[in-house]
Design an enzyme around this catalytic site. Structure first.
Site, PDB file in Angstrom:
ATOM      1  N   GLY A 192      17.886  16.158  29.879  1.00  0.00           N
ATOM      2  CA  GLY A 192      17.203  15.956  28.778  1.00  0.00           C
ATOM      3  C   GLY A 192      16.438  14.636  28.627  1.00  0.00           C
ATOM      4  N   GLY A 234      20.505  19.744  30.089  1.00  0.00           N
ATOM      5  CA  GLY A 234      19.702  20.411  29.169  1.00  0.00           C
ATOM      6  C   GLY A 234      19.295  21.598  30.117  1.00  0.00           C
ATOM      7  CD  GLU A 243      26.144  16.681  31.274  1.00  0.00           C
ATOM      8  OE1 GLU A 243      25.024  17.041  31.038  1.00  0.00           O
ATOM      9  OE2 GLU A 243      27.071  16.877  31.924  1.00  0.00           O
ATOM     10  CG  ASP A 291      25.099  17.654  25.543  1.00  0.00           C
ATOM     11  OD1 ASP A 291      24.968  17.911  26.747  1.00  0.00           O
ATOM     12  OD2 ASP A 291      24.137  17.335  24.778  1.00  0.00           O
TER      13      ASP A 291
END
Length: 349
Positions: free
Chosen positions: A65, A113, A136, A144
């Site tokens: 992302g 993402g 991450e 996430d």
């Protein structure tokens, strides 16, 4: 409208192409919004029998992302990051609950993402260039986009190892782990897409599955089977100190290498991630998305590791983050507390 994602109908297929090849097709707000709008429209369109998603360029399906924007939003104290995450997690959930076959061609780098817009779909098709990871913790953040849902559901402790270390799976590993449902050689992807676009499909996925099987190849042998016992032995439980001690006392090259990798990650992010994965194992996908929005929002406000990770990896690119000291169990628990009512996760109709 945005040129960063191309949506169109071809035959009985809704087609989405992520179109930021210079940024490895990393998602931005406009792309998320366009994908949601297209998927919602096609959900109600009886002429659309399936959805096929791919990425422009040769290097990435989708590498994540807009990390820089997220950090800038957090430092400015505005709502851009929160809005992006809410909309992205709504998109992930829409894909997971989609009533029609959803095919993601995860050829090239598929991280963060990019995992979110593929792993929750019915079909994930690896190619020769597939590189799948949730890295991450290396930027002081957590896996996430529903990572706390799918990672704990992989075999043994494989998902915990991936989530904590950012381990990368190549094509054969993706098939062995189950994160990819099919392997189709990269040079066959254009013909595969043409077949999906031109042949008669149904909404239950059987015809799509048959077409994928027709183009499928042998991805070769994965090494995961060899290291799975080591992964399971090292990463069991919810106490990070115990996991690190196991790796430290194990007398093998794999454990030493993994310990070195873990020591380079944000101690805060690793500890919060372990807690998130253990909680996620017992939650529904929607409940994980609620948890994700809480935890993501807290990474902008608690401590400095996310900003330091973005500086080291994205901005200065010195890959030498100066992480803060590990946080207490009570501080970890605070990451999971509810947000203000108007900031909690909501879902699309």
């Amino acid at each position: 409208m945005t040129e960063d994602v191309i949506t169109r109908k071809v035959g009985s297929v809704g087609r989405i192409t992520l179109n930021r090849p210079k940024a490895l097709n990393a998602l931005n707000q406009d792309m998320v919004t366009a994908m949601v709008e297209a998927l919602k429209a096609w959900r109600e369109d009886d002429s659309v029998k399936a959805v096929v998603v791919d990425g422009a360029g040769e290097k990435g399906f989708c590498a994540g992302g807009d990390i820089r924007m997220l950090a800038e939003s957090g430092q400015a104290g505005d709502d851009r990051a929160w809005t992006f995450w809410r909309d992205e997690y709504q998109l992930n959930t829409l894909i997971a609950e989609y009533p029609k076959p959803y095919v993601a061609l995860i050829d090239g780098i598929t991280m963060g993402g990019g995992v979110g817009v593929s792993i929750h779909g019915e079909f994930r098709v690896a190619g020769d260039r597939t590189m799948f990871a949730m890295p991450e913790t290396g930027i002081g953040f957590h896996p996430d986009v529903g990572g706390a849902y799918f990672l704990p559901r992989l075999m043994g402790e494989l998902g915990v190892w991936m989530g904590l270390t950012g381990a990368r799976l190549k094509t054969a590993d993706c098939i062995a782990a189950g994160v990819a449902t099919h392997y189709v050689p990269t040079n066959s992807h254009p013909a595969l897409i043409e077949a999906l676009e031109t042949e008669t499909l149904d909404n239950d996925g059987e015809k799509v599955d048959a077409i994928l099987e027709r183009f499928a190849g042998d991805p070769g042998q994965s090494d995961l089977g060899m290291v799975q016992p080591l992964i399971d032995a090292a990463f069991e439980g919810d106490d990070l100190t115990v996991i690190l001690n196991r790796l430290e006392t194990a007398d093998d090259a794999w454990s030493k290498a993994v310990l070195k990798i873990l020591s380079g990650k944000s101690p805060t992010a690793v500890k919060v991630t372990l807690a998130a994965l253990r909680k996620g194992a017992d939650l529904s996908l929607q409940d994980v998305m609620v948890q994700d929005l809480r935890v993501s929002s807290r990474f902008l406000k608690e401590g400095s590791d996310f900003y330091e990770g973005v500086r080291a990896v994205i901005i200065d690119k010195d890959n030498a983050p100066n992480w803060s000291e590990p946080i207490s169990d009570a501080e970890v628990a605070a990451y999971f507390e509810p947000l203000d009512a108007d900031k909690e996760m909501t879902f699309l109709e």
